[in-house]
Write a protein that holds these residues in place. Structure first.
Motif, short mmCIF file in Angstrom:
data_model
loop_
_atom_site.label_atom_id
_atom_site.label_comp_id
_atom_site.label_asym_id
_atom_site.label_seq_id
_atom_site.Cartn_x
_atom_site.Cartn_y
_atom_site.Cartn_z
N LEU A 158 -6.84 10.73 -1.45
CA LEU A 158 -6.39 9.24 -2.03
C LEU A 158 -4.68 9.10 -2.66
CD1 LEU A 158 -6.33 6.65 -3.47
CD2 LEU A 158 -7.16 7.66 -5.44
N VAL A 159 -4.33 10.86 -2.92
CA VAL A 159 -2.76 10.78 -3.04
C VAL A 159 -2.00 11.38 -1.50
CG1 VAL A 159 -0.78 12.73 -4.29
CG2 VAL A 159 -3.38 11.86 -5.12
N SER A 160 -2.86 11.76 -0.42
CA SER A 160 -2.34 12.21 0.69
C SER A 160 -1.94 10.79 1.38
CB SER A 160 -2.83 13.33 1.63
OG SER A 160 -2.97 14.06 0.72
N TYR A 161 -3.14 9.59 1.58
CA TYR A 161 -3.13 8.89 2.16
C TYR A 161 -2.85 7.69 1.67
CZ TYR A 161 -4.85 4.29 3.15
OH TYR A 161 -5.91 2.97 3.67
N ILE A 162 -2.49 7.66 0.39
CA ILE A 162 -1.16 6.36 0.54
C ILE A 162 0.29 6.96 1.05
CG2 ILE A 162 0.36 5.57 -1.85
CD1 ILE A 162 -2.45 5.44 -3.52
N PHE A 163 1.06 9.00 0.32
CA PHE A 163 1.60 8.96 1.21
C PHE A 163 2.33 8.75 1.91
CE2 PHE A 163 2.43 11.63 -3.21
CZ PHE A 163 3.91 10.78 -2.87
N TRP A 164 0.83 8.97 3.66
CA TRP A 164 0.75 8.40 4.57
C TRP A 164 0.91 7.25 4.88
CZ3 TRP A 164 -2.18 6.38 8.33
CH2 TRP A 164 -1.55 7.18 9.62
N TYR A 165 0.11 6.41 3.96
CA TYR A 165 0.22 5.24 4.48
C TYR A 165 1.88 4.36 3.81
CZ TYR A 165 -0.32 -0.19 3.64
OH TYR A 165 -0.35 -1.56 3.57
N TYR A 166 2.33 4.37 3.34
CA TYR A 166 3.75 4.07 2.89
C TYR A 166 4.67 4.46 3.48
CZ TYR A 166 7.06 2.82 0.02
OH TYR A 166 8.45 1.90 -0.54
N TYR A 167 4.41 5.35 4.27
CA TYR A 167 6.12 6.64 5.50
C TYR A 167 5.74 5.79 6.53
CZ TYR A 167 8.39 8.09 1.11
OH TYR A 167 8.75 8.51 -0.32
N ASP B 86 5.00 1.14 10.77
CA ASP B 86 4.48 0.18 11.94
C ASP B 86 4.76 -1.01 11.19
OD1 ASP B 86 3.06 0.12 9.26
OD2 ASP B 86 1.02 -0.37 10.07
N THR B 87 4.79 -0.99 9.31
CA THR B 87 5.22 -2.55 9.06
C THR B 87 6.78 -2.10 7.64
OG1 THR B 87 3.76 -2.21 7.14
CG2 THR B 87 3.67 -3.98 8.76
N SER B 88 7.35 -3.13 7.52
CA SER B 88 8.60 -2.67 6.37
C SER B 88 8.05 -1.99 5.35
CB SER B 88 10.19 -4.17 6.36
OG SER B 88 8.43 -4.99 5.17
N SER C 215 5.41 -2.06 -0.35
CA SER C 215 5.52 -1.46 -1.78
C SER C 215 4.89 -2.64 -1.91
CB SER C 215 6.61 -1.68 -1.67
OG SER C 215 7.75 -0.84 -1.24
N ALA C 216 5.34 -4.09 -1.80
CA ALA C 216 4.39 -5.39 -2.46
C ALA C 216 2.68 -5.43 -2.72
CB ALA C 216 5.02 -5.97 -2.00
N SER C 217 2.43 -4.35 -1.46
CA SER C 217 0.76 -4.54 -1.21
C SER C 217 0.45 -3.49 -1.71
CB SER C 217 0.67 -4.09 0.46
OG SER C 217 0.88 -2.94 0.77
N MET C 218 1.05 -2.61 -2.72
CA MET C 218 0.70 -1.12 -3.05
C MET C 218 1.20 -1.59 -4.42
SD MET C 218 -1.01 1.03 -0.94
CE MET C 218 -1.01 2.05 -1.95
N LEU C 219 1.85 -2.34 -4.72
CA LEU C 219 1.68 -2.87 -6.07
C LEU C 219 0.92 -3.45 -6.65
CD1 LEU C 219 4.14 -2.97 -9.11
CD2 LEU C 219 4.45 -5.22 -7.64
N ILE C 220 0.44 -4.88 -5.60
CA ILE C 220 -0.70 -5.77 -6.10
C ILE C 220 -2.17 -5.03 -5.99
CG2 ILE C 220 -1.86 -7.41 -5.60
CD1 ILE C 220 0.87 -8.49 -3.24
N ILE C 221 -1.78 -3.94 -5.19
CA ILE C 221 -3.66 -2.96 -5.46
C ILE C 221 -3.26 -2.47 -6.96
CG2 ILE C 221 -4.75 -1.33 -4.74
CD1 ILE C 221 -4.43 -2.28 -1.69
N GLY C 222 -2.34 -2.28 -6.88
CA GLY C 222 -2.23 -0.57 -8.17
C GLY C 222 -2.47 -2.04 -9.61
#
Length: 359
Positions: A325-334, A337-339, A344-351
Protein backbone atom coordinates in the motif's frame (compact mmCIF):
# COMPACT_ATOMS: atom_id res chain seq x y z
CA UNK A 1 16.65 -28.50 23.36
CA UNK A 2 13.62 -29.82 25.13
CA UNK A 3 11.97 -32.82 23.57
CA UNK A 4 8.53 -31.96 24.82
CA UNK A 5 6.01 -29.33 23.87
CA UNK A 6 3.96 -27.19 26.21
CA UNK A 7 0.32 -27.72 27.10
CA UNK A 8 -0.98 -25.02 24.74
CA UNK A 9 0.77 -26.64 21.77
CA UNK A 10 -0.59 -30.05 22.79
CA UNK A 11 -4.13 -28.71 23.00
CA UNK A 12 -3.76 -27.04 19.61
CA UNK A 13 -2.51 -30.25 18.02
CA UNK A 14 -5.34 -32.25 19.58
CA UNK A 15 -7.95 -29.80 18.25
CA UNK A 16 -6.41 -29.88 14.78
CA UNK A 17 -6.35 -33.64 14.90
CA UNK A 18 -10.04 -33.70 15.87
CA UNK A 19 -10.83 -31.53 12.84
CA UNK A 20 -8.93 -33.95 10.62
CA UNK A 21 -6.25 -31.41 9.68
CA UNK A 22 -3.42 -33.58 11.00
CA UNK A 23 -2.50 -37.19 10.51
CA UNK A 24 -2.91 -39.59 13.42
CA UNK A 25 0.82 -39.80 14.14
CA UNK A 26 1.62 -36.08 14.03
CA UNK A 27 1.09 -35.48 17.76
CA UNK A 28 3.34 -38.35 18.77
CA UNK A 29 6.03 -37.23 16.33
CA UNK A 30 5.86 -33.67 17.59
CA UNK A 31 6.06 -34.69 21.25
CA UNK A 32 8.95 -37.07 20.70
CA UNK A 33 10.90 -34.84 18.32
CA UNK A 34 13.09 -31.84 18.99
CA UNK A 35 11.69 -28.36 18.76
CA UNK A 36 11.79 -26.63 15.41
CA UNK A 37 15.00 -25.02 14.26
CA UNK A 38 15.43 -21.29 14.86
CA UNK A 39 14.13 -19.02 12.12
CA UNK A 40 17.61 -17.90 11.03
CA UNK A 41 18.62 -21.52 10.52
CA UNK A 42 15.60 -22.05 8.29
CA UNK A 43 16.40 -18.86 6.35
CA UNK A 44 19.99 -20.02 5.97
CA UNK A 45 18.92 -23.40 4.57
CA UNK A 46 16.47 -21.61 2.27
CA UNK A 47 19.24 -19.49 0.78
CA UNK A 48 21.54 -22.47 0.51
CA UNK A 49 18.79 -24.36 -1.33
CA UNK A 50 18.42 -21.57 -3.89
CA UNK A 51 22.19 -21.16 -4.24
CA UNK A 52 22.71 -24.89 -4.65
CA UNK A 53 19.93 -24.91 -7.26
CA UNK A 54 21.80 -22.30 -9.32
CA UNK A 55 25.09 -24.23 -9.13
CA UNK A 56 23.34 -27.51 -9.92
CA UNK A 57 21.51 -25.99 -12.89
CA UNK A 58 24.73 -24.45 -14.21
CA UNK A 59 26.69 -27.68 -13.92
CA UNK A 60 23.94 -29.81 -15.44
CA UNK A 61 23.34 -27.28 -18.23
CA UNK A 62 26.98 -27.53 -19.30
CA UNK A 63 26.65 -31.31 -19.51
CA UNK A 64 23.40 -31.13 -21.44
CA UNK A 65 24.85 -28.54 -23.80
CA UNK A 66 27.81 -30.81 -24.55
CA UNK A 67 25.43 -33.64 -25.47
CA UNK A 68 23.20 -31.28 -27.56
CA UNK A 69 20.14 -31.73 -25.32
CA UNK A 70 19.25 -28.07 -25.75
CA UNK A 71 18.59 -28.73 -29.44
CA UNK A 72 15.93 -31.31 -28.61
CA UNK A 73 12.53 -30.33 -27.21
CA UNK A 74 11.77 -33.93 -26.18
CA UNK A 75 15.16 -34.31 -24.53
CA UNK A 76 14.71 -31.24 -22.32
CA UNK A 77 11.20 -32.30 -21.34
CA UNK A 78 12.38 -35.82 -20.44
CA UNK A 79 15.28 -34.47 -18.36
CA UNK A 80 12.98 -32.01 -16.60
CA UNK A 81 10.41 -34.71 -15.90
CA UNK A 82 13.04 -37.06 -14.47
CA UNK A 83 14.47 -34.35 -12.23
CA UNK A 84 10.99 -33.36 -11.06
CA UNK A 85 10.18 -37.00 -10.24
CA UNK A 86 13.44 -37.33 -8.30
CA UNK A 87 12.67 -34.11 -6.41
CA UNK A 88 9.19 -35.37 -5.56
CA UNK A 89 10.69 -38.59 -4.18
CA UNK A 90 13.17 -36.65 -2.04
CA UNK A 91 10.49 -34.26 -0.81
CA UNK A 92 8.29 -37.19 0.18
CA UNK A 93 11.12 -38.72 2.21
CA UNK A 94 12.12 -35.36 3.67
CA UNK A 95 8.64 -34.90 5.10
CA UNK A 96 9.11 -38.00 7.26
CA UNK A 97 12.72 -37.25 8.18
CA UNK A 98 12.31 -33.49 8.73
CA UNK A 99 15.82 -33.00 7.40
CA UNK A 100 16.81 -29.52 6.11
CA UNK A 101 19.55 -31.13 4.00
CA UNK A 102 17.12 -33.36 2.11
CA UNK A 103 14.73 -30.44 1.67
CA UNK A 104 17.48 -28.28 0.18
CA UNK A 105 18.61 -31.08 -2.13
CA UNK A 106 15.05 -31.82 -3.23
CA UNK A 107 14.43 -28.11 -3.81
CA UNK A 108 17.52 -27.82 -6.02
CA UNK A 109 16.68 -30.88 -8.12
CA UNK A 110 12.99 -30.02 -8.55
CA UNK A 111 13.69 -26.38 -9.44
CA UNK A 112 16.19 -27.51 -12.06
CA UNK A 113 13.63 -29.87 -13.57
CA UNK A 114 10.94 -27.19 -13.72
CA UNK A 115 13.32 -24.69 -15.29
CA UNK A 116 14.24 -27.15 -18.05
CA UNK A 117 10.57 -27.88 -18.73
CA UNK A 118 9.79 -24.14 -18.76
CA UNK A 119 12.71 -23.45 -21.12
CA UNK A 120 11.58 -26.21 -23.44
CA UNK A 121 7.99 -24.95 -23.54
CA UNK A 122 8.70 -21.21 -23.83
CA UNK A 123 11.73 -21.19 -26.13
CA UNK A 124 11.87 -24.55 -27.86
CA UNK A 125 8.22 -25.58 -27.99
CA UNK A 126 4.96 -24.26 -29.36
CA UNK A 127 3.50 -20.85 -30.04
CA UNK A 128 3.32 -18.39 -27.16
CA UNK A 129 -0.24 -18.95 -25.84
CA UNK A 130 -0.06 -22.75 -26.14
CA UNK A 131 3.32 -22.92 -24.41
CA UNK A 132 2.10 -20.68 -21.58
CA UNK A 133 -1.04 -22.82 -21.22
CA UNK A 134 1.08 -25.99 -21.02
CA UNK A 135 3.35 -24.33 -18.47
CA UNK A 136 0.24 -23.41 -16.47
CA UNK A 137 -0.92 -27.04 -16.44
CA UNK A 138 2.54 -28.25 -15.39
CA UNK A 139 2.69 -25.77 -12.51
CA UNK A 140 -0.80 -26.73 -11.34
CA UNK A 141 0.22 -30.38 -11.26
CA UNK A 142 3.41 -29.51 -9.37
CA UNK A 143 1.42 -27.43 -6.87
CA UNK A 144 -0.78 -30.42 -6.12
CA UNK A 145 1.86 -33.14 -6.15
CA UNK A 146 5.03 -31.70 -4.58
CA UNK A 147 4.67 -31.98 -0.75
CA UNK A 148 6.57 -28.79 0.15
CA UNK A 149 5.06 -25.43 1.09
CA UNK A 150 7.83 -23.23 -0.33
CA UNK A 151 7.84 -25.00 -3.68
CA UNK A 152 4.06 -24.97 -3.83
CA UNK A 153 4.21 -21.24 -3.21
CA UNK A 154 6.63 -20.73 -6.11
CA UNK A 155 4.75 -22.98 -8.54
CA UNK A 156 1.40 -21.40 -7.63
CA UNK A 157 2.89 -17.95 -8.23
CA UNK A 158 4.10 -19.01 -11.69
CA UNK A 159 0.71 -20.56 -12.49
CA UNK A 160 -1.15 -17.38 -11.50
CA UNK A 161 1.31 -15.34 -13.54
CA UNK A 162 0.46 -17.52 -16.55
CA UNK A 163 -3.25 -16.86 -15.95
CA UNK A 164 -2.63 -13.10 -15.91
CA UNK A 165 -0.63 -13.31 -19.13
CA UNK A 166 -3.28 -15.37 -20.92
CA UNK A 167 -6.07 -13.04 -19.83
CA UNK A 168 -4.09 -10.05 -21.13
CA UNK A 169 -3.16 -11.86 -24.35
CA UNK A 170 -6.77 -12.62 -25.20
CA UNK A 171 -8.04 -9.17 -24.24
CA UNK A 172 -9.60 -9.94 -20.85
CA UNK A 173 -7.28 -7.83 -18.72
CA UNK A 174 -10.19 -6.34 -16.80
CA UNK A 175 -10.90 -9.75 -15.25
CA UNK A 176 -7.39 -10.36 -13.91
CA UNK A 177 -7.64 -8.39 -10.67
CA UNK A 178 -11.07 -9.75 -9.78
CA UNK A 179 -10.00 -13.33 -10.59
CA UNK A 180 -6.87 -13.06 -8.45
CA UNK A 181 -8.89 -11.49 -5.64
CA UNK A 182 -11.48 -14.27 -5.83
CA UNK A 183 -8.78 -16.96 -5.66
CA UNK A 184 -7.21 -15.24 -2.65
CA UNK A 185 -10.60 -14.91 -0.94
CA UNK A 186 -11.53 -18.56 -1.45
CA UNK A 187 -8.09 -19.85 -0.40
CA UNK A 188 -7.87 -17.59 2.67
CA UNK A 189 -11.44 -17.17 3.94
CA UNK A 190 -13.07 -20.43 2.83
CA UNK A 191 -10.16 -22.75 3.56
CA UNK A 192 -11.71 -24.58 6.50
CA UNK A 193 -15.13 -24.95 4.92
CA UNK A 194 -13.44 -26.58 1.91
CA UNK A 195 -11.31 -28.85 4.10
CA UNK A 196 -14.34 -30.06 6.04
CA UNK A 197 -15.82 -31.45 2.81
CA UNK A 198 -12.71 -33.54 2.11
CA UNK A 199 -11.79 -36.94 3.56
CA UNK A 200 -9.73 -36.62 6.75
CA UNK A 201 -6.66 -38.28 5.21
CA UNK A 202 -6.43 -35.53 2.54
CA UNK A 203 -6.99 -32.51 4.74
CA UNK A 204 -3.44 -31.93 5.95
CA UNK A 205 -2.06 -31.98 2.39
CA UNK A 206 -4.82 -29.76 1.00
CA UNK A 207 -4.51 -27.33 3.91
CA UNK A 208 -0.87 -26.68 3.00
CA UNK A 209 -1.75 -26.41 -0.69
CA UNK A 210 -4.55 -23.90 -0.06
CA UNK A 211 -2.27 -21.88 2.18
CA UNK A 212 0.37 -21.70 -0.56
CA UNK A 213 -2.23 -20.71 -3.17
CA UNK A 214 -3.61 -18.07 -0.81
CA UNK A 215 -0.24 -16.41 -0.27
CA UNK A 216 0.68 -16.69 -3.96
CA UNK A 217 -2.60 -15.15 -5.14
CA UNK A 218 -2.21 -12.29 -2.65
CA UNK A 219 1.35 -11.62 -3.84
CA UNK A 220 0.39 -11.69 -7.53
CA UNK A 221 -2.68 -9.52 -6.84
CA UNK A 222 -0.55 -6.89 -5.11
CA UNK A 223 1.94 -6.95 -7.99
CA UNK A 224 -0.62 -6.82 -10.80
CA UNK A 225 -2.68 -4.08 -9.16
CA UNK A 226 0.33 -1.78 -9.43
CA UNK A 227 0.91 -2.73 -13.06
CA UNK A 228 -2.66 -1.95 -14.07
CA UNK A 229 -2.26 1.72 -13.17
CA UNK A 230 -0.64 2.20 -16.55
CA UNK A 231 -2.66 -0.50 -18.28
CA UNK A 232 -3.22 1.55 -21.45
CA UNK A 233 0.11 0.27 -22.70
CA UNK A 234 0.97 -3.37 -23.17
CA UNK A 235 2.02 -5.99 -25.65
CA UNK A 236 -0.29 -7.26 -28.30
CA UNK A 237 -0.52 -10.68 -29.87
CA UNK A 238 2.33 -9.94 -32.23
CA UNK A 239 4.70 -9.22 -29.35
CA UNK A 240 5.03 -5.50 -30.14
CA UNK A 241 3.90 -2.63 -27.95
CA UNK A 242 0.47 -1.31 -28.81
CA UNK A 243 -2.34 0.64 -27.25
CA UNK A 244 -4.85 -1.41 -25.25
CA UNK A 245 -8.31 -0.17 -24.37
CA UNK A 246 -8.65 -0.86 -20.68
CA UNK A 247 -12.11 -0.45 -19.19
CA UNK A 248 -11.46 0.91 -15.70
CA UNK A 249 -15.15 0.88 -14.78
CA UNK A 250 -15.58 -2.80 -15.64
CA UNK A 251 -12.37 -3.81 -13.89
CA UNK A 252 -13.17 -1.84 -10.76
CA UNK A 253 -16.76 -3.10 -10.74
CA UNK A 254 -15.60 -6.73 -10.81
CA UNK A 255 -12.99 -6.00 -8.15
CA UNK A 256 -15.62 -4.34 -5.96
CA UNK A 257 -17.90 -7.36 -6.31
CA UNK A 258 -15.07 -9.65 -5.24
CA UNK A 259 -14.39 -7.38 -2.24
CA UNK A 260 -18.07 -7.45 -1.30
CA UNK A 261 -17.94 -11.25 -1.38
CA UNK A 262 -15.00 -11.15 1.03
CA UNK A 263 -16.97 -8.78 3.27
CA UNK A 264 -19.91 -11.20 3.20
CA UNK A 265 -17.71 -14.11 4.30
CA UNK A 266 -16.11 -12.10 7.10
CA UNK A 267 -19.35 -10.74 8.59
CA UNK A 268 -20.89 -14.20 8.23
CA UNK A 269 -18.02 -15.56 10.34
CA UNK A 270 -19.01 -13.17 13.13
CA UNK A 271 -22.73 -13.91 12.64
CA UNK A 272 -23.58 -10.36 11.57
CA UNK A 273 -26.61 -9.92 9.34
CA UNK A 274 -26.19 -8.06 6.07
CA UNK A 275 -29.39 -6.11 6.81
CA UNK A 276 -28.20 -4.98 10.23
CA UNK A 277 -26.77 -1.51 10.80
CA UNK A 278 -23.23 -2.87 11.09
CA UNK A 279 -23.58 -4.98 7.96
CA UNK A 280 -24.99 -2.12 5.89
CA UNK A 281 -22.23 0.22 7.05
CA UNK A 282 -19.52 -2.29 6.12
CA UNK A 283 -21.03 -3.04 2.72
CA UNK A 284 -21.58 0.67 2.04
CA UNK A 285 -18.01 1.53 3.03
CA UNK A 286 -16.63 -1.15 0.70
CA UNK A 287 -18.77 0.10 -2.20
CA UNK A 288 -17.77 3.72 -1.56
CA UNK A 289 -14.09 2.75 -1.48
CA UNK A 290 -14.52 0.90 -4.78
CA UNK A 291 -16.18 3.93 -6.40
CA UNK A 292 -13.60 6.41 -5.11
CA UNK A 293 -10.64 4.32 -6.32
CA UNK A 294 -11.78 3.63 -9.89
CA UNK A 295 -8.54 5.03 -11.31
CA UNK A 296 -6.52 3.92 -8.29
CA UNK A 297 -7.31 0.21 -8.43
CA UNK A 298 -4.34 -0.81 -6.31
CA UNK A 299 -5.87 0.91 -3.29
CA UNK A 300 -8.83 -1.45 -3.20
CA UNK A 301 -6.63 -4.51 -3.84
CA UNK A 302 -4.16 -3.69 -1.07
CA UNK A 303 -7.01 -2.82 1.31
CA UNK A 304 -8.61 -6.19 0.57
CA UNK A 305 -5.39 -8.06 1.39
CA UNK A 306 -4.96 -6.08 4.62
CA UNK A 307 -8.54 -6.87 5.68
CA UNK A 308 -8.05 -10.58 4.93
CA UNK A 309 -4.81 -10.55 6.92
CA UNK A 310 -6.58 -8.94 9.88
CA UNK A 311 -9.45 -11.43 9.66
CA UNK A 312 -7.07 -14.43 9.66
CA UNK A 313 -4.45 -12.92 12.02
CA UNK A 314 -1.70 -13.38 9.42
CA UNK A 315 1.17 -11.06 10.26
CA UNK A 316 3.25 -11.92 7.19
CA UNK A 317 0.38 -11.19 4.83
CA UNK A 318 -0.43 -8.01 6.77
CA UNK A 319 3.16 -6.83 6.42
CA UNK A 320 3.13 -7.44 2.66
CA UNK A 321 -0.18 -5.63 2.34
CA UNK A 322 0.95 -2.54 4.24
CA UNK A 323 4.26 -2.44 2.37
CA UNK A 324 2.44 -2.76 -0.96
CA UNK A 325 0.00 0.00 0.00
CA UNK A 326 2.75 2.47 0.91
CA UNK A 327 4.82 1.56 -2.16
CA UNK A 328 1.74 1.81 -4.35
CA UNK A 329 0.90 5.32 -3.17
CA UNK A 330 4.45 6.56 -3.79
CA UNK A 331 4.62 4.84 -7.20
CA UNK A 332 1.24 6.21 -8.25
CA UNK A 333 1.88 9.76 -7.05
CA UNK A 334 5.21 10.24 -8.82
CA UNK A 335 4.15 8.95 -12.25
CA UNK A 336 4.28 11.57 -14.98
CA UNK A 337 1.04 10.61 -16.74
CA UNK A 338 -1.04 13.36 -15.06
CA UNK A 339 -0.30 16.50 -13.04
CA UNK A 340 0.71 16.19 -9.41
CA UNK A 341 -2.01 18.67 -8.46
CA UNK A 342 -4.71 16.38 -9.85
CA UNK A 343 -3.20 13.37 -8.11
CA UNK A 344 -2.93 15.30 -4.85
CA UNK A 345 -6.59 16.20 -5.06
CA UNK A 346 -7.65 12.61 -5.80
CA UNK A 347 -5.53 11.20 -2.97
CA UNK A 348 -6.88 13.87 -0.61
CA UNK A 349 -10.45 12.93 -1.48
CA UNK A 350 -9.74 9.23 -0.98
CA UNK A 351 -7.94 9.89 2.31
CA UNK A 352 -10.80 11.99 3.67
CA UNK A 353 -13.27 9.36 2.53
CA UNK A 354 -11.33 6.60 4.31
CA UNK A 355 -11.22 8.67 7.51
CA UNK A 356 -14.99 9.20 7.33
CA UNK A 357 -15.51 5.49 6.70
CA UNK A 358 -13.38 4.62 9.74
CA UNK A 359 -15.30 7.16 11.84
Amino acid sequence: MSKTINNNQQQTLVKLNDLGLLNDNVINKTVNSEEGSPWFIKVFFGFTGILSSLFFIGFLSLLLFEFSFFDSFIGLVVVGALLSAAGWFLFSNARTRHSPFWNSLAFAITLAGQMYIGFALLFEGYDSPISVLLLLLVQLIVTIVIPNFIYRLLSATVALGCIVYLSSYYGFSEMSLALLALIAIVAQLQRYSILQRLPSRWRANFAEMLSAIGYASAFVLLSVSVYFIAAEYGYGRGGYQETITYNYYLAQGLMTLASLYAVYLIIKRYEISLLSATGLIIVGATAVLGIMSIYVSGLLATSLIIVIAFANSQRVLLGFGILALVSYIFWYYYQLDTSLLLKSASMLIIGVGLMLIRW
